[in-house]
Design an enzyme around this catalytic site. Sequence first.
Site, PDB file in Angstrom:
ATOM      1  CE  LYS A 173      -1.557   2.941   2.815  1.00 21.78           C
ATOM      2  NZ  LYS A 173      -1.610   4.120   1.948  1.00 21.78           N
ATOM      3  CD  GLU A 247      13.529   1.422   8.872  1.00 26.02           C
ATOM      4  OE1 GLU A 247      14.073   2.495   9.209  1.00 26.02           O
ATOM      5  OE2 GLU A 247      14.046   0.310   9.040  1.00 26.02           O
ATOM      6  CB  CYS A 281      13.521   9.458   7.121  1.00 22.38           C
ATOM      7  SG  CYS A 281      14.510   8.318   6.153  1.00 22.38           S
ATOM      8  CD  GLU A 382      10.521  13.613  10.284  1.00 17.74           C
ATOM      9  OE1 GLU A 382       9.344  13.277  10.525  1.00 17.74           O
ATOM     10  OE2 GLU A 382      11.339  12.853   9.732  1.00 17.74           O
TER      11      GLU A 382
HETATM   12  P1  NAD Z   1       2.546   8.892   7.086  1.00 11.26           P
HETATM   13  O1  NAD Z   1       2.803   8.240   8.398  1.00 11.26           O
HETATM   14  O2  NAD Z   1       1.548   9.967   7.026  1.00 11.26           O
HETATM   15  O3  NAD Z   1       2.098   7.819   6.000  1.00 11.26           O
HETATM   16  C1  NAD Z   1       2.900   6.710   5.652  1.00 11.26           C
HETATM   17  C2  NAD Z   1       1.997   5.624   5.084  1.00 11.26           C
HETATM   18  O4  NAD Z   1       1.143   5.133   6.113  1.00 11.26           O
HETATM   19  C3  NAD Z   1       1.091   6.077   3.963  1.00 11.26           C
HETATM   20  O5  NAD Z   1       0.969   5.031   3.031  1.00 11.26           O
HETATM   21  C4  NAD Z   1      -0.226   6.329   4.691  1.00 11.26           C
HETATM   22  O6  NAD Z   1      -1.338   6.242   3.844  1.00 11.26           O
HETATM   23  C5  NAD Z   1      -0.225   5.228   5.723  1.00 11.26           C
HETATM   24  N1  NAD Z   1      -0.987   5.484   6.942  1.00 11.26           N
HETATM   25  C6  NAD Z   1      -1.309   6.676   7.500  1.00 11.26           C
HETATM   26  N2  NAD Z   1      -1.981   6.490   8.649  1.00 11.26           N
HETATM   27  C7  NAD Z   1      -2.076   5.147   8.836  1.00 11.26           C
HETATM   28  C8  NAD Z   1      -2.655   4.316   9.854  1.00 11.26           C
HETATM   29  N3  NAD Z   1      -3.258   4.836  10.917  1.00 11.26           N
HETATM   30  N4  NAD Z   1      -2.553   2.978   9.725  1.00 11.26           N
HETATM   31  C9  NAD Z   1      -1.916   2.431   8.677  1.00 11.26           C
HETATM   32  N5  NAD Z   1      -1.369   3.162   7.665  1.00 11.26           N
HETATM   33  C10 NAD Z   1      -1.434   4.507   7.754  1.00 11.26           C
HETATM   34  O7  NAD Z   1       3.990   9.377   6.590  1.00 11.26           O
HETATM   35  P2  NAD Z   1       4.306  10.227   5.290  1.00 11.26           P
HETATM   36  O8  NAD Z   1       3.880  11.623   5.575  1.00 11.26           O
HETATM   37  O9  NAD Z   1       3.840   9.536   4.068  1.00 11.26           O
HETATM   38  O10 NAD Z   1       5.915  10.132   5.280  1.00 11.26           O
HETATM   39  C11 NAD Z   1       6.720  11.000   5.969  1.00 11.26           C
HETATM   40  C12 NAD Z   1       7.274  10.342   7.211  1.00 11.26           C
HETATM   41  O11 NAD Z   1       7.959   9.133   6.857  1.00 11.26           O
HETATM   42  C13 NAD Z   1       8.325  11.188   7.899  1.00 11.26           C
HETATM   43  O12 NAD Z   1       8.127  11.196   9.302  1.00 11.26           O
HETATM   44  C14 NAD Z   1       9.631  10.496   7.552  1.00 11.26           C
HETATM   45  O13 NAD Z   1      10.673  10.733   8.460  1.00 11.26           O
HETATM   46  C15 NAD Z   1       9.223   9.076   7.513  1.00 11.26           C
HETATM   47  N6  NAD Z   1      10.191   8.272   6.735  1.00 11.26           N
HETATM   48  C16 NAD Z   1      11.047   7.440   7.405  1.00 11.26           C
HETATM   49  C17 NAD Z   1      11.995   6.704   6.697  1.00 11.26           C
HETATM   50  C18 NAD Z   1      12.969   5.796   7.409  1.00 11.26           C
HETATM   51  O14 NAD Z   1      13.662   5.026   6.740  1.00 11.26           O
HETATM   52  N7  NAD Z   1      13.064   5.817   8.731  1.00 11.26           N
HETATM   53  C19 NAD Z   1      12.048   6.807   5.304  1.00 11.26           C
HETATM   54  C20 NAD Z   1      11.162   7.657   4.654  1.00 11.26           C
HETATM   55  C21 NAD Z   1      10.224   8.386   5.386  1.00 11.26           C
END
Ligand code: NAD
Length: 488
Positions: A173, A247, A281, A382
């Site tokens: 997803k 992550e 990230c 962040e």
């Molecule tokens: P997000 O948490 O809003 O969404 C990530 C994914 O989770 C999306 O596919 C979203 O639709 C889904 N999602 C949202 N709420 C959910 C829930 N309650 N249950 C299940 N799935 C859910 O994050 P984002 O805004 O897409 O990405 C940015 C974040 O990702 C930043 O905090 C960044 O640091 C982190 N990130 C971390 C890494 C790493 O390797 N540690 C890499 C890339 C991004």
Amino acid sequence: MIQTQLYIDGRWQSPLEGGTRDILSPADESVIAQAAEGTRADAQIAIAAARRAFDGPWRQTTIRDRARLLNSIAALIDRDAEELARLESLNTGKTLTESRTDMGDIAATFRYFAGLVASESGAVNEAPHHVISRTLREPVGVCGLITPWNYPLLQAAWKIAPALGAGNTVIIKPSNLTPLTTHHFTKLIAELDLPAGVFNLVTGGAEVGAELAESRDVDLVSFTGGAFAGESIMKAATGNFKRIGLELGGKNPNIVFADADLDVAVDYALNAAFFHAGQVCSAGSRLMIEDSIYEAFVAKLAERLPRIAIGNGFHAETQMGPVQSAQQHEKILRMVQAGVAEGARLVYGGKRPEGDVYQKGYWLQPTLLADVTADMNIAKEEIFGPVVTAERFRSEDDALRAANDTPYGLAAAVWTRDLDKANRMSRALRFGTVWVNDYHPYFPEAPWGGYKASGIGRELARIGLDEYTELKHSYINLAPKAMGWFGA
Ligand code: NAD
């Protein structure tokens, strides 16, 4: 206009409830695609298909079959690399150069895991002569893979390659803001001769992710994204004690000592903070600079920022694209204002660039906030945008204490010519990756992941494959005899 569908049980299909979502260009807010917006009901049928596939002939595949599969995927990525890179830039706003680099890294990830899978042989343990004792790695089962919008296909590859390589079935997803490359990737999968249900794509929002996290038919959920969703996934996973990999975000200190090569450190500080408009990230968004060079460092940065070429990611001269969404654009501006309100000095940026081309789309100037102190929120939270904060420190202990005083622990960097100091700092910093005199490199061979609130588990490296396996002790008694423990 690009239109995407779900891919479930080996068939392209529309969401049960017929949902669609307009995908907007971050560069000008035009509609670039209409994506299928699935719901829980679609996730449920995909989970059932993945379950059937896992319990079927897919279980009989050999490591050779699966290594060949990963190599075939890598070859298809290479074949379509330019198309994939263009889709990634269109959808995320990142420069084409960055997207092309991503595609190379994605193919390398599949090839790395192909090699690792092929070398997997289990172990025969020392045991009495009438016993065969083996340690075996087996797939976990049905894996729900949830990815963010900043590195859509790269993050997906880090999960899909080890998951399929280890013999699992998957439901992916992607973020509903950036589904285009994962959709194209699924077309590549559809070219291969995989049994129905082994690979499923369900695009949609949080509810699809929540279903993957909650379902008792899912054995493992691997999530990359923010802390808020990460927490809810961790709670949901307790229903059947599924395996989890998280992550999450970071607040990554980039620590510059006075004995560093100043010009090189400034150059890397720009890359650390503004690569992909800071939506990384591991972005080096928290600069910590030793007192004696603080003013000179900030002055050099301030002189470089106006020279960063902001523009459409498809233009060859562009160095930094827009941020990905309106929501992110607003959040970053709000955080900069809050930083100024708590005492940070805005040295450069903090607004939309001037000029007609920047009036539509999610554009931001590269931004420098100086005179930040460790107690300010802007030093702790962040930002995930093109904003770097500068703090001063007076001693090694001072720097270490402040750098570690964060709930996050993803990545950190240290700049010094003193190898002893470099070694001391890299041991004492509580982060999953610590770079010395560099920033950002990662390899499929090295583990990626965070300490503390930056996540649970690791991706890439051998451990990135092991996370998708169960470890079994197989014990076979070849000549059983009555024990007589309780008499005859
Ligand atoms: P997000 O948490 O809003 O969404 C990530 C994914 O989770 C999306 O596919 C979203 O639709 C889904 N999602 C949202 N709420 C959910 C829930 N309650 N249950 C299940 N799935 C859910 O994050 P984002 O805004 O897409 O990405 C940015 C974040 O990702 C930043 O905090 C960044 O640091 C982190 N990130 C971390 C890494 C790493 O390797 N540690 C890499 C890339 C991004």
